[in-house]
Design a protein around this motif. Structure first.
Motif, PDB file in Angstrom:
ATOM      1  N   MET A  50       5.608  -8.227   0.933  1.00  0.00           N
ATOM      2  CA  MET A  50       4.153  -8.122   0.997  1.00  0.00           C
ATOM      3  C   MET A  50       3.595  -7.909  -0.412  1.00  0.00           C
ATOM      4  N   GLY A  51       4.298  -7.117  -1.220  1.00  0.00           N
ATOM      5  CA  GLY A  51       3.893  -6.885  -2.601  1.00  0.00           C
ATOM      6  C   GLY A  51       3.928  -8.156  -3.434  1.00  0.00           C
ATOM      7  N   ARG A  52       4.928  -8.981  -3.211  1.00  0.00           N
ATOM      8  CA  ARG A  52       5.015 -10.258  -3.935  1.00  0.00           C
ATOM      9  C   ARG A  52       3.794 -11.128  -3.624  1.00  0.00           C
ATOM     10  N   VAL A 109      -0.036   3.779  -8.129  1.00  0.00           N
ATOM     11  CA  VAL A 109      -0.705   3.740  -6.830  1.00  0.00           C
ATOM     12  C   VAL A 109       0.381   3.649  -5.769  1.00  0.00           C
ATOM     13  N   ALA A 110       0.318   4.538  -4.789  1.00  0.00           N
ATOM     14  CA  ALA A 110       1.234   4.482  -3.648  1.00  0.00           C
ATOM     15  C   ALA A 110       0.456   4.052  -2.419  1.00  0.00           C
ATOM     16  N   VAL A 111       0.883   2.974  -1.796  1.00  0.00           N
ATOM     17  CA  VAL A 111       0.312   2.523  -0.532  1.00  0.00           C
ATOM     18  C   VAL A 111       1.405   2.808   0.496  1.00  0.00           C
ATOM     19  N   THR A 112       1.157   3.811   1.349  1.00  0.00           N
ATOM     20  CA  THR A 112       2.250   4.399   2.113  1.00  0.00           C
ATOM     21  C   THR A 112       1.811   4.959   3.457  1.00  0.00           C
ATOM     22  N   LYS A 128      -3.303   5.820   2.271  1.00  0.00           N
ATOM     23  CA  LYS A 128      -2.529   6.051   3.492  1.00  0.00           C
ATOM     24  C   LYS A 128      -2.813   4.927   4.468  1.00  0.00           C
ATOM     25  N   LEU A 129      -1.743   4.249   4.848  1.00  0.00           N
ATOM     26  CA  LEU A 129      -1.856   3.214   5.860  1.00  0.00           C
ATOM     27  C   LEU A 129      -1.325   3.746   7.177  1.00  0.00           C
ATOM     28  N   PRO A 130      -1.936   3.341   8.280  1.00  0.00           N
ATOM     29  CA  PRO A 130      -1.396   3.711   9.584  1.00  0.00           C
ATOM     30  C   PRO A 130      -0.189   2.839   9.910  1.00  0.00           C
ATOM     31  N   LEU A 155       0.015  -3.562   5.644  1.00  0.00           N
ATOM     32  CA  LEU A 155       0.078  -3.591   4.179  1.00  0.00           C
ATOM     33  C   LEU A 155      -0.436  -4.926   3.654  1.00  0.00           C
ATOM     34  N   LEU A 156       0.005  -6.023   4.244  1.00  0.00           N
ATOM     35  CA  LEU A 156      -0.457  -7.343   3.806  1.00  0.00           C
ATOM     36  C   LEU A 156      -1.957  -7.499   4.030  1.00  0.00           C
TER      37      LEU A 156
END
Length: 185
Positions: A50-52, A109-112, A128-130, A155-156
């Protein structure tokens, strides 16, 4: 359940998940990326995929964006941002990257799923992601999907929403962005 029913339930889960996103966190992340130098993106496993995709869209939007670990990725430094997509916030390789980035003056940055995790506590900015951690996604408690699929899909979607905000702020259009699309395919 048939395949269509599964797909419909996945869409329903994503709608519930997106409804829980914090608009302020997304806005702050977009602003940070807009004023940053280069953007470095990392994640492990499917979160890394997803990060790519996010790094590619950042490049299309005109940002200098890199995927950590690629042979053409330069060193990170002051004014740069490291974006880590991590469900647990405890992945050792990502934690090591966060420590190094902070040591050289870059923002993290943390997406978590886990803002209270080691990476979350070290980050300058946390989104914060659910979703369900891979060890808790079990037959419908939070999701019908296996492991951390709901987190990765959210996340995407979140990354794409940040791209849309960056496009809005910079006057980008899909047509203009296409000028940065690969042409050696």
């Amino acid at each position: 359940m048939n395949t269509f029913s599964y797909a419909q339930e996945i869409v329903n889960e994503l709608q519930r998940s997106v409804a829980q996103l914090g608009a302020g966190e997304a806005e702050q992340m977009a602003e940070l990326l807009l004023r940053s130098g280069r953007v470095f993106v990392a994640g492990a496993g499917r979160s890394g995929l997803m990060g790519r995709a996010f790094a590619m869209r950042l490049m299309h939007a005109g940002k200098d964006a890199y995927v950590v670990g690629e042979t053409v990725t330069p060193g990170i430094g002051p004014g740069d941002v490291l974006v880590l997509g991590t469900g647990s916030g405890e992945t050792a390789s990502l934690l090591s990257m966060a420590v190094k980035a902070r040591a050289v003056g870059a923002a993290v940055v943390a997406v978590t799923l886990s803002p209270e995790s080691s990476i979350g506590l070290l980050a300058d900015h946390v989104v914060k992601l659910p979703g369900a951690p891979k060890e808790q996604a079990d037959g419908g408690r939070i999701t019908i999907q296996p492991m951390a699929s709901l987190f990765e899909q959210t996340l995407l979607l979140f990354y794409d929403a940040v791209i849309l905000r960056i496009m809005e702020e910079t006057g980008q259009t899909s047509t203009r962005m296409f000028g940065n699309h690969a042409n050696l395919e």
